[in-house]
Design an enzyme around this catalytic site. Structure first.
Site, PDB file in Angstrom:
ATOM      1  NE  ARG A  92       8.389  -0.711   9.870  1.00  0.00           N
ATOM      2  CZ  ARG A  92       7.141  -0.473   9.524  1.00  0.00           C
ATOM      3  NH1 ARG A  92       6.874   0.102   8.366  1.00  0.00           N
ATOM      4  NH2 ARG A  92       6.142  -0.794  10.317  1.00  0.00           N
ATOM      5  CE  LYS A 125      -1.317  -0.571   4.868  1.00  0.00           C
ATOM      6  NZ  LYS A 125      -0.027  -0.358   5.485  1.00  0.00           N
ATOM      7  NE  ARG A 141       8.388  -3.157   5.740  1.00  0.00           N
ATOM      8  CZ  ARG A 141       7.159  -2.753   6.068  1.00  0.00           C
ATOM      9  NH1 ARG A 141       6.351  -2.277   5.143  1.00  0.00           N
ATOM     10  NH2 ARG A 141       6.744  -2.855   7.319  1.00  0.00           N
ATOM     11  NE  ARG A 172       3.881  -4.077  12.175  1.00  0.00           N
ATOM     12  CZ  ARG A 172       4.737  -4.201  11.160  1.00  0.00           C
ATOM     13  NH1 ARG A 172       5.740  -5.041  11.216  1.00  0.00           N
ATOM     14  NH2 ARG A 172       4.582  -3.477  10.078  1.00  0.00           N
ATOM     15  NE  ARG A 209      -2.202   0.355  11.239  1.00  0.00           N
ATOM     16  CZ  ARG A 209      -1.098   0.807  10.657  1.00  0.00           C
ATOM     17  NH1 ARG A 209      -1.145   1.769   9.785  1.00  0.00           N
ATOM     18  NH2 ARG A 209       0.060   0.280  10.945  1.00  0.00           N
TER      19      ARG A 209
HETATM   20  P1  AMP Z   1       3.116   1.267   9.550  1.00  0.00           P
HETATM   21  O1  AMP Z   1       4.398   1.865   9.039  1.00  0.00           O
HETATM   22  O2  AMP Z   1       1.912   1.825   8.852  1.00  0.00           O
HETATM   23  O3  AMP Z   1       3.153  -0.239   9.567  1.00  0.00           O
HETATM   24  O4  AMP Z   1       2.979   1.732  11.085  1.00  0.00           O
HETATM   25  C1  AMP Z   1       3.932   1.365  12.053  1.00  0.00           C
HETATM   26  C2  AMP Z   1       3.314   1.368  13.430  1.00  0.00           C
HETATM   27  O5  AMP Z   1       2.897   2.716  13.764  1.00  0.00           O
HETATM   28  C3  AMP Z   1       2.044   0.537  13.556  1.00  0.00           C
HETATM   29  O6  AMP Z   1       2.327  -0.824  13.811  1.00  0.00           O
HETATM   30  C4  AMP Z   1       1.353   1.215  14.724  1.00  0.00           C
HETATM   31  O7  AMP Z   1       1.940   0.832  15.939  1.00  0.00           O
HETATM   32  C5  AMP Z   1       1.681   2.683  14.490  1.00  0.00           C
HETATM   33  N1  AMP Z   1       0.624   3.357  13.673  1.00  0.00           N
HETATM   34  C6  AMP Z   1       0.735   3.824  12.407  1.00  0.00           C
HETATM   35  N2  AMP Z   1      -0.398   4.406  11.991  1.00  0.00           N
HETATM   36  C7  AMP Z   1      -1.267   4.305  13.027  1.00  0.00           C
HETATM   37  C8  AMP Z   1      -2.614   4.714  13.235  1.00  0.00           C
HETATM   38  N3  AMP Z   1      -3.313   5.346  12.283  1.00  0.00           N
HETATM   39  N4  AMP Z   1      -3.202   4.437  14.431  1.00  0.00           N
HETATM   40  C9  AMP Z   1      -2.509   3.811  15.417  1.00  0.00           C
HETATM   41  N5  AMP Z   1      -1.247   3.406  15.296  1.00  0.00           N
HETATM   42  C10 AMP Z   1      -0.612   3.631  14.113  1.00  0.00           C
END
Ligand code: AMP
Length: 219
Positions: free
Chosen positions: A165, A18, A133, A176, A94
């Site tokens: 990461r 995405k 990744r 996750r 989310r």
């Molecule tokens: P991502 O890079 O989108 O996988 O986000 C990494 C981490 O940031 C996620 O596993 C969550 O812990 C946190 N996170 C990102 N976006 C949100 C959101 N909209 N609401 C809550 N936590 C978020």
């Protein structure tokens, strides 16, 4: 649907591509790309109570940031975008509460989300993709080990250092994914009811996924 001030959302499990699709869409339609994951990873590096809390949640526990913090950070960020500029939301909303908050936020500005793309891939494919990744420390580009780069390489886009990461380990990925499944169904339902949801097969080549999405926007 006017393309210049369109508001899009891309939803999908981690590793669904995405972020890549959002980046390509942002370029094609000149949209501001909002990735809450990157915003929170930056905040997590700050030596403040909020920074340490976010670091613990996203890097150590692999849990979602609570909605009150998301609302505050998200609003502060989006308020800075010029009114009428097209936007693509990636990794947000989310939760159902976030979706409602975002709807209200845009409604107050006389705007609304136009389309929501759900990019689907299987759980096995998610784990396979996330394990390889690597992310650039500087420009945040995601790259695939063994395909785009090798272990000792620098970022091909900006020359920055690459890293894995902290939450891309198999245990973290599992937590996750479980969290994601719990929250995604109500969200998918919410946008289905609004007649905005488009389901896209994410297990196709990047260009084909992009073609499928663009086809829906240009309809
Ligand atoms: P991502 O890079 O989108 O996988 O986000 C990494 C981490 O940031 C996620 O596993 C969550 O812990 C946190 N996170 C990102 N976006 C949100 C959101 N909209 N609401 C809550 N936590 C978020």
């Amino acid at each position: 649907m006017s393309k210049s001030n369109i508001i899009l959302v891309v939803l999908g499990p981690q590793g669904s591509g995405k972020g890549t699709q959002a980046e390509m869409l942002a370029k094609k339609f000149n949209l501001t790309h909002i990735q809450t994951g990157n915003i929170f990873r930056e905040k997590a590096e700050e030596d403040t109570p909020l920074g340490r809390k976010i670091d613990r949640l996203i890097n150590k526990e692999g849990r979602l940031v609570p909605d009150e913090i998301v609302f505050q950070v998200w609003k502060e960020y989006v308020e800075k975008i010029p009114q009428g500029k097209g936007i693509i939301l990636d990794g947000n909303p989310r939760t159902l509460e976030q979706a409602k908050f975002i709807d209200n936020f845009f409604k107050e500005k006389g705007r609304e989300i136009n389309k929501v793309f759900y990019i689907g891939i299987s759980g096995e494919e998610t784990i396979k993709r996330l394990s390889v990744r690597r992310v650039c420390k500087d420009c945040k580009k995601s790259l695939r080990l063994g395909i785009d780069v090798e272990e000792s390489d620098k970022c091909p886009k900006c020359g920055g250092e690459l890293f894995q990461r902290e939450d891309d380990t198999p245990e973290r990925i599992k937590v996750r994914l479980d969290t994601y499944k719990e929250v995604i169904l109500p969200l998918v339902d919410y946008y289905k009811k609004q007649d905005k949801l488009v389901e896209i097969n994410g297990e196709q080549p990047i260009e084909k996924v992009f073609e499928d999405i663009v086809g829906c926007i240009e309809d």
